[in-house]
Design an enzyme around this catalytic site. Sequence first.
Site, PDB file in Angstrom:
ATOM      1  CG  HIS A 257      10.156 -63.676 -26.461  1.00  0.00           C
ATOM      2  ND1 HIS A 257      10.658 -63.303 -25.666  1.00  0.00           N
ATOM      3  CD2 HIS A 257       9.040 -63.479 -26.330  1.00  0.00           C
ATOM      4  CE1 HIS A 257      10.160 -62.624 -24.500  1.00  0.00           C
ATOM      5  NE2 HIS A 257       8.852 -63.071 -24.890  1.00  0.00           N
TER       6      HIS A 257
ATOM      7  CD  GLU B  17       8.573 -60.628 -21.673  1.00  0.00           C
ATOM      8  OE1 GLU B  17       7.130 -60.387 -21.919  1.00  0.00           O
ATOM      9  OE2 GLU B  17       8.953 -61.837 -21.554  1.00  0.00           O
TER      10      GLU B  17
ATOM     11  CG  HIS C 129       2.166 -60.115 -20.741  1.00  0.00           C
ATOM     12  ND1 HIS C 129       2.477 -60.682 -19.491  1.00  0.00           N
ATOM     13  CD2 HIS C 129       3.153 -60.328 -21.563  1.00  0.00           C
ATOM     14  CE1 HIS C 129       3.502 -61.113 -19.709  1.00  0.00           C
ATOM     15  NE2 HIS C 129       4.145 -60.945 -20.963  1.00  0.00           N
TER      16      HIS C 129
ATOM     17  CG  HIS D 210       6.346 -64.652 -18.958  1.00  0.00           C
ATOM     18  ND1 HIS D 210       6.906 -63.601 -18.472  1.00  0.00           N
ATOM     19  CD2 HIS D 210       6.279 -64.342 -20.152  1.00  0.00           C
ATOM     20  CE1 HIS D 210       6.718 -62.494 -19.235  1.00  0.00           C
ATOM     21  NE2 HIS D 210       6.569 -63.147 -20.458  1.00  0.00           N
TER      22      HIS D 210
HETATM   23  C1  DHB Z   1       4.916 -65.610 -25.889  1.00  0.00           C
HETATM   24  C2  DHB Z   1       6.100 -65.195 -25.209  1.00  0.00           C
HETATM   25  C3  DHB Z   1       5.788 -63.891 -24.104  1.00  0.00           C
HETATM   26  O1  DHB Z   1       6.642 -63.582 -23.304  1.00  0.00           O
HETATM   27  C4  DHB Z   1       4.487 -63.436 -24.182  1.00  0.00           C
HETATM   28  O2  DHB Z   1       4.297 -62.587 -23.062  1.00  0.00           O
HETATM   29  C5  DHB Z   1       3.484 -64.047 -24.869  1.00  0.00           C
HETATM   30  C6  DHB Z   1       3.788 -65.129 -25.803  1.00  0.00           C
HETATM   31  C7  DHB Z   1       5.147 -66.394 -26.887  1.00  0.00           C
HETATM   32  O3  DHB Z   1       6.378 -67.054 -27.159  1.00  0.00           O
HETATM   33  O4  DHB Z   1       4.218 -67.216 -27.378  1.00  0.00           O
HETATM   34 FE    FE Z   2       5.857 -61.871 -22.023  1.00  0.00          FE
END
Ligand code: DHB
Ligand code: FE
Length: 284
Positions: free
Chosen positions: A193, A240, A59, A12
């Site tokens: 990420h 996550e 979040h 996501h």
């Molecule tokens: C991004 C990724 C995420 O999982 C999130 O919750 C908020 C931002 C991103 O890559 O910008």
């Molecule tokens: Fe996220």
Amino acid sequence: MARITASVYTSHVPAIGAAIDLGKTGEPYWQPLFAGYDKSKQWLKDNTPDVIFLVYNDHATAFSLDIIPTFAIGCAAEFQPADEGWGPRPVPVVKGHPELAAHIAQSVIQDDFDLTIVNKMAVDHGLTVPLSLMCGQPREWPCPVIPFAVNVVQYPVPSGRRCFNLGRAIRKAVASYDRPLKVQIWGTGGMSHQLQGPRAGLINREWDTAFLDQLIADPATLAQKPHIDYVREAGSEGIELVMWLIARGAMNDEFDKRAPRVAHRFYHVPASNTAVGHLILENT
Ligand code: DHB
Ligand code: FE
């Protein structure tokens, strides 16, 4: 009896939701990402379940740092899209399934997993972006959705092992529901990420690929992976991915005669700061 027919796994990212809502899916940056979900959209049309049990993380939207449930099951009749700072996304209200949610809560809590019961909650991009990726922009979502929020934001977060075992308990709960519902379980978030600090922007394609391979073929071993491996190799927000183990734990396992079938697999970098992974497994 109800049964789990399939599981869907997908990242996501808020920017994916914005790209859909602002009509940018055909732009060169986004086109290759959305192309990876064309098959998925058709698959969901051909395999629409009666209910989606959607594992995601909030979040700090519905739950601030005041209260942080480890596992929270949405038992309400509906869930409004959250305002994450730019107004709520223009997506349909999420209709719940209070009866099945209450049944799963009963069964899973009696199986010693301490769920938080949530009767009112807004749902953020963690839940609405996976729905948009799989459904596009419908007037209504194709079926009721039971939101299941997991804390992966504030440590201590649950282990992969606990998530996997929770998935098994959810499978048992669904199987003991006395109406013949087809239920899909979705595991969302990830892949590699990191949004903050000196390593912001970290992507680890090799690690992500190995995670997908092992999620398919040997999830029980994958469930033993410690948090530090996720954080070191997949970045701080890569954690996550433990949520995918809940969905995988609810699928057929090594004791069933048939392993789940891979209906679709996709990987793309980048989407905002995130490596996007996607998998569809069917119980055959
Ligand atoms: C991004 C990724 C995420 O999982 C999130 O919750 C908020 C931002 C991103 O890559 O910008
Ligand atoms: Fe996220």
